[in-house]
Every structure is written in C-alpha cells, then in structure tokens.
Scaffold this active site. Structure first.
Site, PDB file in Angstrom:
ATOM      1  NE  ARG C 124      -4.023  -2.061   2.135  1.00 22.90           N
ATOM      2  CZ  ARG C 124      -5.096  -2.146   3.024  1.00 22.90           C
ATOM      3  NH1 ARG C 124      -4.998  -1.541   4.108  1.00 22.90           N
ATOM      4  NH2 ARG C 124      -6.175  -2.829   2.835  1.00 22.90           N
ATOM      5  CE1 TYR C 139     -14.054   5.674  -7.365  1.00 26.47           C
ATOM      6  CE2 TYR C 139     -14.516   6.676  -5.647  1.00 26.47           C
ATOM      7  CZ  TYR C 139     -14.560   5.437  -6.130  1.00 26.47           C
ATOM      8  OH  TYR C 139     -14.856   4.218  -5.534  1.00 26.47           O
ATOM      9  CD  GLN C 179     -10.524  -0.279  -3.721  1.00 22.02           C
ATOM     10  OE1 GLN C 179     -11.598  -0.461  -4.167  1.00 22.02           O
ATOM     11  NE2 GLN C 179     -10.288  -0.501  -2.623  1.00 22.02           N
TER      12      GLN C 179
END
Lengths: 246, 246, 246, 246, 246
Positions: C124, C139, C179
């Site tokens: 991450r 977004y 993602q």
C-alpha cells in the site's frame, strides 16, 4: 438557410417559451442590427408569436429575449437565425440564464365548464400580446423535496388548498404586476419559470418578498437566478443594452 | 489515424453509451461537414452502432450526440475522430453536459426463464435501432442518501416494491414516451442516465412531472442537468443546430 | 531548466501521487510529442517512479496522467517540465479534476508483526509497477459529517468494524478490480483518492454501485468527480486521446 | 506609478494578509522576472513585511504568494505593481483561491497580564520572519451553522472549552507543523484562513486528518479549497513553478 | 448615444443601487480614462446621484463601483456608457459579484409620525452624500428557510423582536461602521445587500463576526460573496486599481 426547413415541435397543449440572455463582447463597436431586426419583425408577423426584449440591469447579462409561440422548433429557428446575423458577432450567450418551458393551465384550476374558467385557461395556455411594461423579471423555481418539507409527498388536496391561498395572495398584486408562470419540468433544471412584467421596480421586490412569507414559498419554494431588465421594442432594447447600430 | 488502432473496451454485459454536447463558436461561418458525416455513416454501417443527433433548445448547448454500441473504445474513437475534422473548428465541447454510461437490465427484474423476460432483458441491454422521434431529452439521476431519506439503506425487497410501482407508473406513458435508462455509477458523477424520445414536447413535461410525485422520485430522486433537443438525421441536425455546410 | 534543481519533498512515510487531467485545444493539428515522451521515459527510468497515461472517455477531459513516486517535488518537476514541451501547446489543464495525495497503509490494519501484514503495508505504501489494465477510473472521496451521519464522531472501534466489512466486500472484487486508495486530507479538497484499474468497463460500475449499499458508503460516503479513461503506454495514450504526432 | 501614493489601510490591531494564486499562461516562453524580483525585494526591505512564495502542486494553480504586513494598502500596492511587470504577461489570476485576512489573537486566550500571554499575543498579531519550510498549505475555514450543529449558538464557555481542547491537540504537532490562523470574517467568504508550514508532506495530512476527529472540526468545521506548494525564495519559486527567466 | 434616451425606471419608493465589479485585463497598458471620468462627473452633477469607487483587495476583482440614485434606468445608462469608453477595453465584467437592489426603510420600524422616525426613514430611503471612508465592504444576504430554521415561517412579532435586538447590536458599531442595507428580493439572487463603510479594516471583521453570534445571523443568516476594497475618488481609484492613465 430558411427557417421553414425545421419540422414543427408543437406541444399538444400550450405554447413554447424560450428565455435567452446575452452579454455584449468588448469592444463595443457599432454593428449592423438590421438583419436581426428583420428576423424579429418577420417572426412577430406570424400568428401568435411574440418577442419581449430587454436590457439587463447589472452585470449578469446585457440583453434578454423572451420568445413565445405555439411551435418550439420555430422559436429555436429564430434563436439560431439571430446567431447567424452580424449582430451575433457582438453577443456572448449566457447559458446559465437560459430556460426552456411551455405554457400550462394550473392543475389546481377546476374546469367547471364555465366561460370564466375557459377564458382563464385560454389566457394561461395562449398568452397573446403580452404588454410592454417598463421592466421584466424572470426566474426559475422548483418545489422543495427535503426531509419534512417535501412538496411532492403532500396529498393533492393539501397542495390545492396551499396553492389556492398562494394564488389569492398573488392576485392582490393584480394591476401592479402581470405574471406568467410556465412549466419547465423535464425541459430545464427547474420546474417552473416565473416572468413578471411591471412598471414600478419596487413592485418586483414587493411581490416576491411578500409571497415568500406564504407557506408555499416559505417552506416549499426553491429559487434560481433572478434576471431583471428594462423592456423596450427590439431595436430600442438593443440600443439600451449598449449595441450601437452601425 | 485509423480508429481501428484502439483496443476494444467492451463491457462483459451491455453496451456503452456516450452523451455529448457542443456549442457552436462564433462567427457561424460555413464549414465543411462532409468528413464528419462520412465518419458517422461509417460508424452506423458497423453492427449494433447508432448515433442520435439533435439540435439543443435554449442556450445550454447547440448540438447533441448520443453514441451507442458494444465497445466504449469504438465510441471514443468516433468522438475523437469527429474532433479532428473541419467541423470541429466550429464546435466547443460542453463537458458539464457529457455523460458516460452502459446499458443494463434492471436488477429488480426477476429472470424467470421466460421468453418475455429474456426479450425484455435483451431490449434493455442491446437497444438496437432506436427510433427518431422529434425530440430527445436526457438527464442524469442519483438516488438520495440524506438523513432519513437514504435509498441505499433500504432493504432490497422495499426497493424492489418501490421500483415496481415506479415502473408501472412509467409504463402508463408507453407509446407517448420511449425511455432508455443506462447505468453511470463509477463512470459519471451520477448513477443513471435517462434518455427520453418523444414527438410531443408536452410529453417530456408530463412524464417527468407526474413521476416526481412517485415516492421513488419524490423522496429519493436527485436530478442533474436536463438537455432537450430536436432530433434529426445527422446532416440535418447539423443544419438545424446552425452549422451551415460550406 | 534541469529538473534536479528542485529540493526533495518526500513524505516521511509513503509516496506522492498526482492525478492530472488535460483537454486538447482546437484545432487538433499535429504536434511534436518526442520531448514529452523522453521526459516520461527518463522519469520512469528512475527507481520507484511510474506514469499511468489514459485517454479520457466523454468530454470531461481528453488526456489523464497518474504520476507516482517517493518525492512530490520530482512529480511536480515532471508535470512542470511536460508543460514546457511543444506538446503543451495543445493541452489545456483541467484543475477541477486534479488531485494531490500520498500513499498510506490503512489505520485500521493492525500491525501484528507478521510478514503478511508487513507485505500488505509495503504494497500500500509503495505500489510498485502498477499493471496496465484497459481502463482506469479515479475519483475523490470524503467521509460525511452531517447531523446524525458524522463519521468523525464515531468511536475508533465502530469505524474499524465498519471498515473491515467494507474492505471484505471490496475484496470480493479482487482479480476483476485492482484498487489504490491514497490519502488526500489537507492536500486536496477531499480526504481520499480512489484509483481503479480494470479490463471490463462493467467492473467499474459493479464495484462502485455494489459498495454504495455498504453502510460506510451509503451513510458516510461523499463522492467527487469520476474520471474514466482507456489506459495505454504514454505514446499510444497520446494518440488515443487525439494528439497526432507531427 | 509609485506605490507610496496609496493612503494606508492599517488594522487598529493586527496585520494584513493576502493569499494569492496564479496559473502560468501557455506557451511557457522565457520572461523577464527582474522587475518583479526587485519589487518583492523592496517590499521585504521595509519593516515587518514578508512574502512567502511557493510553486503549487497539481493543476489547481502554478504560483502562490502569501503577503503579510501591517498595512493592507501596501500589500495591495505590491500585488498591483507585480501585475504591471513583464512577469504578469505570463500569469493568470485565480480569484477562487485568493483570500483576504488579518492576524488576530485568539478571543479565547485570557490576558492575565503575564509576559507569556503578552508574547503569545504578539506572536499571533505580528508574525515576523516566518521560516521557509519546504511546504506551505493554506485553506479557508468557517464554523458550521446547521440545525443542531450551530457553533454560533453555543455559549462562550462551551466554545472556550472546545477550543482549548482543539488547541491542545494542535500543539502536539508543534515542531512538525508551524501554523498561522488569520481572521477573514467580512473580508472573505470564509471566517478564518489556516496556513501550515512543514518540511514533511505527510505532516500536512496528519495534522488536518487527526484534528478532524476533534469535535470542533468534526461537528462544527467547514473547509474550503486546499492549496499546497513547494516554498522557496521568490526567484527560485518562479523557476520551480515553471517561469523561465529570459 | 446620449444616455437621456432611456425612459425612467424609478421605484415608487426608494432609490436604485447597482454594485458592479471588474477585473483588469492583461497586459496592463496605459489607457485613456478621461471619457469615463467625464461620465462619472456628469452623473454626480445630477441631483441625488453618487458613485463610490474602490480598488478591490485580493484577486476577486480589481475595480468596484457602487452607483446610487433615484432612477434605475439612469444607473443602467451610466454602466452602459462606461462600457463604451476606451477604459472598458481594459475591464472584464465580474457578473458573479454584481447586485441590483433598491433602498428601503425597515418594515420593522414603526412610523409613529415623529420627526425622528421621519428622518430615519428618509436617511434609509434617500442615502445622500455617502462619506468616503477608507474601505468599503459589500455582500449579499438572505434569510434561511431550512427545516426548523425558517425565518419566513416566524410570526411578525417574533421577527420584529429579533430584528430589534439585531439592530441594537449593530448600533454599538455606530461611528466605527457606516452601514447601508438595501432590498434585493426579486432583483438579485439574494434578499438584501449590505454595504459597510469604515476607516479601520478590523472594524469590518469585528462587526460581521460579532453580529454572527446574534440569533438573526447565527440561526437565520445566509451570506454570499464578500468584496472589500480601498475607496477613493473615481480617478484615484482607477490608479489604485492598476489602471494607468495614458
């Protein structure tokens, strides 16, 4: 291109209405307005069609036009044809002030078959020969749908009762204020367009302010941009707006 | 650059849809539209692809295009290639009116294995040969998530029941209104795009206004910008919008 | 000016991320892209730096770039240097779609000292070599602070439980959707930026729509503008966006 | 025109602050920055006046300036005079990111006559010689007035207690974050402007994010646009922003 | 075109007021201001007409004008005629900061027939010879209509009591702050315009901030954009704004 090329787009009931607004591009050099004036004159020479022209107060826009008539395609053609004239080289469109609507009779007006109601319905659906008062004000409106204040959740009878009181208050301004309410749901971002015609600028403030205390507006009214201008015959409105004919 | 260079981007189910809007730059001098017309004709010559063209009423935009087909990359290539033609020198893009979506069958439609449901699903996922009604209206929509009015907090069964009633009301407009609802969540700022095709301008107002009293819209509906235009074959729509061919 | 002049601006933990969007100015004449391509190649030749390029669907923008690497000043230098190349004469910046963020490990991820958690944290904080799926969607997002729906008023344990369920739902899309969630509080108007990488356009709709029913989104999620594009190596993305090399 | 022509506009207590933001117009050709640099140097040569310059990350803007000093007319004169130099031909103003404010001592700080409070008040009212940390972040803020969450309806003692806890949390970031809070009510659309100076980009995210859980922000905070940039001496900031001196 | 061509548009009670704002277009080359100065001088030579000119602080705008007088058509003519002078080639209108309003006496002021009330009414309806304080601040205002905080749902007596307290608090700033409140309902998107004239910039912050704790503002006040500028005679204000006379 002759405007008659456009196939009609007539509402099955009521007329079409376009509210248009323009700013004038700098520098404000003289421009030929004859072609535009001829287009407007020809348009108004056809049955049931009218143009209200006004120079807008403040900086929101400079020139405003209200086009009304039975066929939305004909109104569109005039708008398009005006933009092909030399005048258009001085104009900047203001889409955020533009509204598309159609005339309607109030759904809360019971049709009892009387001539009075028939005349009222006709005057709302076919507003012929609107008078040239000194000022015109227009703004869009919607009914609120928020938490406990949801107009669209009210029973018809409650809405009818509320609208009756609202209309009665509005009628106390008859004479001072001529009001045209047209339907915009699905045609614009708002649900109605209100057009006011007055001679006294204070009458605009009075009617909008006083009606805001009525429950229909106080609790359920949402209002968009207000445009106010000085009405005049089209050629004079061009000059009052700052468009100097060459 | 030949458009076939783009690798495909096909949804695993459903087709892609692009709603595009353009203003015409001043001055409105004649422009060659032949290359753009050839691109649209070639696009429509490929299977399952269609362009609906319309001249927009009011000042919000001048020309609108709805592109539909199985491959989003192919729709994107047409959009891009149109912008490389001479026509594009007269066009200004209106991104605030642009929407990306894909067709979908309703999640509330139970698949009972019947031919009726199979046909219904197919017509929603693959809307072939949309008819050219006189007017097209499109707008984006989302379901409200605010305090006690949170659609996404409702159980599936409640949503299904509410949507069933909503759909039944909508079906009372069958014939007068042809409606296409496409999914936009994640693809646009809104969750769905509604496209209406009608011949009577009043039908747009009637269907959107009357459905607003249904609980699905009254309590849970959020609506974006409404665009309304006059539909015509692409070359005619260019003229109706004010693009004079050279 | 050589970009090495800029003193570093490295987060003490995590990497910097810039989401940039551009429209292409008309007319779309050929332009030399060689200098821009060389800048991107040099940037990617340095350790831990990557550029994801995509042509944007619809009219919201034409070209998108995601810049990622350990030093925000180095990302800024690439952005600035690209704007000094001939390519930039065809580009218009779209600031309303631009986001600044930094990578972060979830605050709800308990560090139990296991290699599994260490690897998860590292992936991450340092998302190396992001794959080129066919589509990219990004977004911005914030957590709601409104009346009874105030995320920032919830105890940590409640947020942890809610986020655990939210993450579990998200993981059901593993494989279909890659993602990346980065932290934007204080750096942008929003609190997080979500970037999705997929091959199937429908997967974007599915994951965003289905997660909207999860309480974290349904009750506490606020979402900004969604941008979707077709990913390609930088030179190909320029062509797919409509930038014809000279 | 010599800037000394402007009559002073000094707050009776505190100094004036202008936050200004600019984009660089394409094409990014070399421009003479000497005149602008001389104006800034002269400004900073006068007592109690300072300019913090930074190149803005992302596309929101390119160059940012924070002007501080006792006389708002003098700050205005520098702003105006910079726009008359050749540098200004490359700059586009970004009014939506511009803020006018004045320094203030907290109303919740009790003046007990001690030297400690006197020094604290002086440092807030007259923030001399702000240090050049690597990054600067600024954003406007207001207190919420919505339903049950109405800051302006709270008794003074409650506000004082809440602000004391808020300040204590903020002080845990002392060293990592230098913070300047200035009053904007009546001068800008917001009520305060927060300026953060840090060396670690993550410190911006940490302080804004962690304080958002404090009741003052969680329940009563409203936040505007966040601007983040790389601080440098004025001539270097121009280069870092992309303004190549001729 | 001589401005006397415009038929009058005088409120039946009160005067008209236009708040106008302009940015200066780059490059800031010298421009002839003589014609504009002559127009303003002629306007002020007519009875009961005044122009307050100010250079705006920050980037929101550069030049501000407040036009006041009995006839809205005359104010409009000055605005229009200024835009036909050479000065206008350097000005860009800022419609989002423009407001149309008319003076009014407070509806809560009981007319007891006394000379005191008559004088007070006259000073509000006909604000002659406004003094040139060093700063001018203006902003629009509306009363809230949201859920339990609905000003327009309060009985007149409650509103009168609340406004009396509000006015009493405002009067504690008499001397430091000269305040003009004009009615904008129906004429602008807001309901009132507040104009403050002060010598001390801190007085603007003090009065707006302290009154925000009063229930009328805290619970029922909605505020628009705040514009603050340095007042000067028209020719000097042009120079202070950055318009160098040729």
């Amino acid at each position: 291109m002759p405007s008659e090329e456009l196939p009609a787009a007539r509402p099955s009931e009521g007329w079409g209405v376009l509210h248009l607004a323009f700013s004038i591009a700098a520098p404000r050099e003289p421009v030929s307005t004859a072609e535009a004036e001829a287009l407007v004159a020809a348009f108004e020479g056809e049955p049931d069609q009218q143009v209200l022209a006004f120079s807008v107060l403040g900086q929101r826009a400079d020139l405003g036009l209200l086009l009304i008539g039975p066929d939305l395609a004909r109104l569109h053609a005039l708008h398009r044809d005006l933009l092909a004239t030399p005048l258009a080289t001085r104009l900047v469109e203001r889409p955020e002030l533009s509204l598309v609507s159609i005339t309607e009779a109030s759904e809360y007006l019971e049709d009892d078959g009387s001539p009075r109601v028939a005349a009222l319905r006709d005057s709302r659906l076919h507003p012929r020969d609107l008078p040239l008062r000194r000022l015109l004000c227009y703004y869009p409106m919607a009914k609120r749908r928020a938490g406990a204040d949801n107009w669209y959740g009210l029973p018809f009878e409650d809405r009818k009762r509320l609208m009756y009181g609202h209309g009665a208050l509005g009628r106390t301004f008859a004479g001072r204020v001529l009001q045209l309410i047209t339907a915009a749901t699905g045609l614009s971002d708002w649900e109605w367009v209100v057009t006011l015609l007055v001679d006294d600028p204070k009458a605009i403030k009075d009617v909008v302010y006083e009606m805001r205390y009525d429950e229909v507006s106080a609790r359920y009214g949402e209002f968009g941009a207000f445009v106010v201008g000085l009405v005049a015959p089209f050629p004079q409105a061009l000059r009052e707006a700052g468009l100097t004919p060459s």
